[in-house]
Design an enzyme around this catalytic site. Sequence first.
Site, PDB file in Angstrom:
ATOM      1  N   LYS A 116       0.831  -1.214   0.000  1.00  0.00           N
ATOM      2  CA  LYS A 116       0.000   0.000   0.000  1.00  0.00           C
ATOM      3  C   LYS A 116       0.856   1.251   0.000  1.00  0.00           C
ATOM      4  CE  LYS A 116      -4.133  -2.052   1.843  1.00  0.00           C
ATOM      5  NZ  LYS A 116      -4.733  -2.512   3.081  1.00  0.00           N
ATOM      6  N   LYS A 222      -7.209 -14.180  -9.220  1.00  0.00           N
ATOM      7  CA  LYS A 222      -8.470 -14.337  -8.486  1.00  0.00           C
ATOM      8  C   LYS A 222      -9.381 -13.145  -8.694  1.00  0.00           C
ATOM      9  CE  LYS A 222      -7.833 -12.097  -4.128  1.00  0.00           C
ATOM     10  NZ  LYS A 222      -8.404 -11.995  -2.819  1.00  0.00           N
ATOM     11  N   LYS A 225     -11.730  -6.997  -5.782  1.00  0.00           N
ATOM     12  CA  LYS A 225     -12.206  -5.624  -5.972  1.00  0.00           C
ATOM     13  C   LYS A 225     -11.216  -4.796  -6.785  1.00  0.00           C
ATOM     14  CE  LYS A 225     -13.629  -5.486  -1.644  1.00  0.00           C
ATOM     15  NZ  LYS A 225     -13.745  -5.095  -0.256  1.00  0.00           N
TER      16      LYS A 225
HETATM   17  P1  ADP Z   1     -10.949  -8.191  -2.296  1.00  0.00           P
HETATM   18  O1  ADP Z   1      -9.839  -9.130  -2.690  1.00  0.00           O
HETATM   19  O2  ADP Z   1     -11.996  -8.097  -3.327  1.00  0.00           O
HETATM   20  O3  ADP Z   1     -10.468  -6.852  -1.785  1.00  0.00           O
HETATM   21  P2  ADP Z   1     -11.228  -8.813   0.470  1.00  0.00           P
HETATM   22  O4  ADP Z   1      -9.737  -8.900   0.551  1.00  0.00           O
HETATM   23  O5  ADP Z   1     -11.916  -7.666   1.131  1.00  0.00           O
HETATM   24  O6  ADP Z   1     -11.667  -8.881  -1.066  1.00  0.00           O
HETATM   25  O7  ADP Z   1     -11.807 -10.184   0.993  1.00  0.00           O
HETATM   26  C1  ADP Z   1     -12.789 -10.378   1.978  1.00  0.00           C
HETATM   27  C2  ADP Z   1     -13.015 -11.873   2.161  1.00  0.00           C
HETATM   28  O8  ADP Z   1     -13.418 -12.490   0.923  1.00  0.00           O
HETATM   29  C3  ADP Z   1     -11.758 -12.631   2.592  1.00  0.00           C
HETATM   30  O9  ADP Z   1     -12.140 -13.587   3.568  1.00  0.00           O
HETATM   31  C4  ADP Z   1     -11.265 -13.319   1.349  1.00  0.00           C
HETATM   32  O10 ADP Z   1     -10.635 -14.529   1.622  1.00  0.00           O
HETATM   33  C5  ADP Z   1     -12.541 -13.551   0.565  1.00  0.00           C
HETATM   34  N1  ADP Z   1     -12.250 -13.490  -0.873  1.00  0.00           N
HETATM   35  C6  ADP Z   1     -12.041 -12.361  -1.603  1.00  0.00           C
HETATM   36  N2  ADP Z   1     -11.802 -12.654  -2.900  1.00  0.00           N
HETATM   37  C7  ADP Z   1     -11.865 -14.010  -3.007  1.00  0.00           C
HETATM   38  C8  ADP Z   1     -11.718 -14.936  -4.091  1.00  0.00           C
HETATM   39  N3  ADP Z   1     -11.500 -14.522  -5.327  1.00  0.00           N
HETATM   40  N4  ADP Z   1     -11.855 -16.258  -3.825  1.00  0.00           N
HETATM   41  C9  ADP Z   1     -12.116 -16.688  -2.575  1.00  0.00           C
HETATM   42  N5  ADP Z   1     -12.267 -15.877  -1.511  1.00  0.00           N
HETATM   43  C10 ADP Z   1     -12.150 -14.549  -1.707  1.00  0.00           C
END
Ligand code: ADP
Length: 357
Positions: A116, A222, A225
């Site tokens: 970050k 994966k 966001k």
């Molecule tokens: P992002 O990657 O979209 O910012 P976050 O890091 O806020 O999402 O993730 C919040 C929760 O969702 C976590 O527990 C994370 O493991 C799960 N998660 C996010 N993206 C995935 C994904 N592509 N596959 C499986 N679990 C995910």
Amino acid sequence: MTEAKKEIVLSGIRSTGNLHLGNYFGALRKFVAIQDDYDCNFFVADLHALTTNPDPRELHANVKNIVAEYLAAGIDPDKATIFVQSDVPEVAEMYLLLNMHVGIGELMRTVSFKDKARKALGLGSNEAENDDDFAKEIVGRDTGKRVNAGLLTYPTLMAVDILIQKATKVPVGKDQLQHLELTRRFARRFNAFYGVDLLPEPYDFDFGGQPIKVPGLDGSGKMGKSEGNCIYLIDEPKALRKKVMRAVTDEGPQEPNSPMSEPVANLFTLLELTSTPDVVAHFREAYADCSIRYGDLKKQLAEDILNITTPIRERINDIMADEDYLRRVLARGAERARERASKTLAEVREVMGIRKF
Ligand code: ADP
Ligand code: TRP
């Protein structure tokens, strides 16, 4: 006979956008499955979201979105405590207190901080690669592009979220495991410094089985966001179908039983999560004998995803329209979360020597 005390589970999601299929399969669906068996606490980490200086209106709207999405996905406010981080002011006070035992160096070395901070400074991947150069970049800049102190102390705040509720099981994604490790270290350090056994060490929640990784539609990696490759729970059918039809594929199998390219394997992963086994088998056979038409696969996939998201989307919309209900859920959640938080904070203040004369 009194009921055995349930273990305390806690997890938070930063309010930085809507929830997507990755969040649903990787987190939400599992939260729903465990809410009967554990003392579950799910919150919206709006203070953490502030570390990247969001637009205030967007931040506010996103908190509401996520609460509605938690509820719509099946988290039951009668079983689990649902709350907003900033509704628990005890967190902010304990964050100040715990910071007195946290090293700047250990914070600067966390992977998420480095990522970050590099982004905030606009550093390319080959600039300031080693720790010394990286530290110099940070120390050298105090105006314009700067790294705010909240970003540095992000792990302290997360540790407090967990420790103030005395949660021992914390379901998080892989990228958060280092923060959990730091939380354990801070708890041990605090307990040892004051000679108390006050803060329990938390561990990742192991759901058993293979961890799920929901892929994006852009061919690799994966769904996330910040990747801009998401299918959101809130996506309208038309937009959702369009996204799926545009998913990256390849020119198709050229000979029977050829290996699958990553983009196509990703579509199959999504199909496995959302379709019935016979549908998956049908397309696997079609791939193996080269008769597959990716357009058909995508059409099927879009409908199967919609089967899952449509009822959730409808509930999200209903809940968003019922502000009274949302307010009631959050008021009750805040009350419950504060009950435990204020108890822990009082204990922490006491052992640190902050008490009334
Ligand atoms: P992002 O990657 O979209 O910012 P976050 O890091 O806020 O999402 O993730 C919040 C929760 O969702 C976590 O527990 C994370 O493991 C799960 N998660 C996010 N993206 C995935 C994904 N592509 N596959 C499986 N679990 C995910
Ligand atoms: N840092 C977590 C993330 O980005 C969100 C979070 C904040 C959290 N506090 C937490 C997760 C406490 C679990 C427990 O995903």
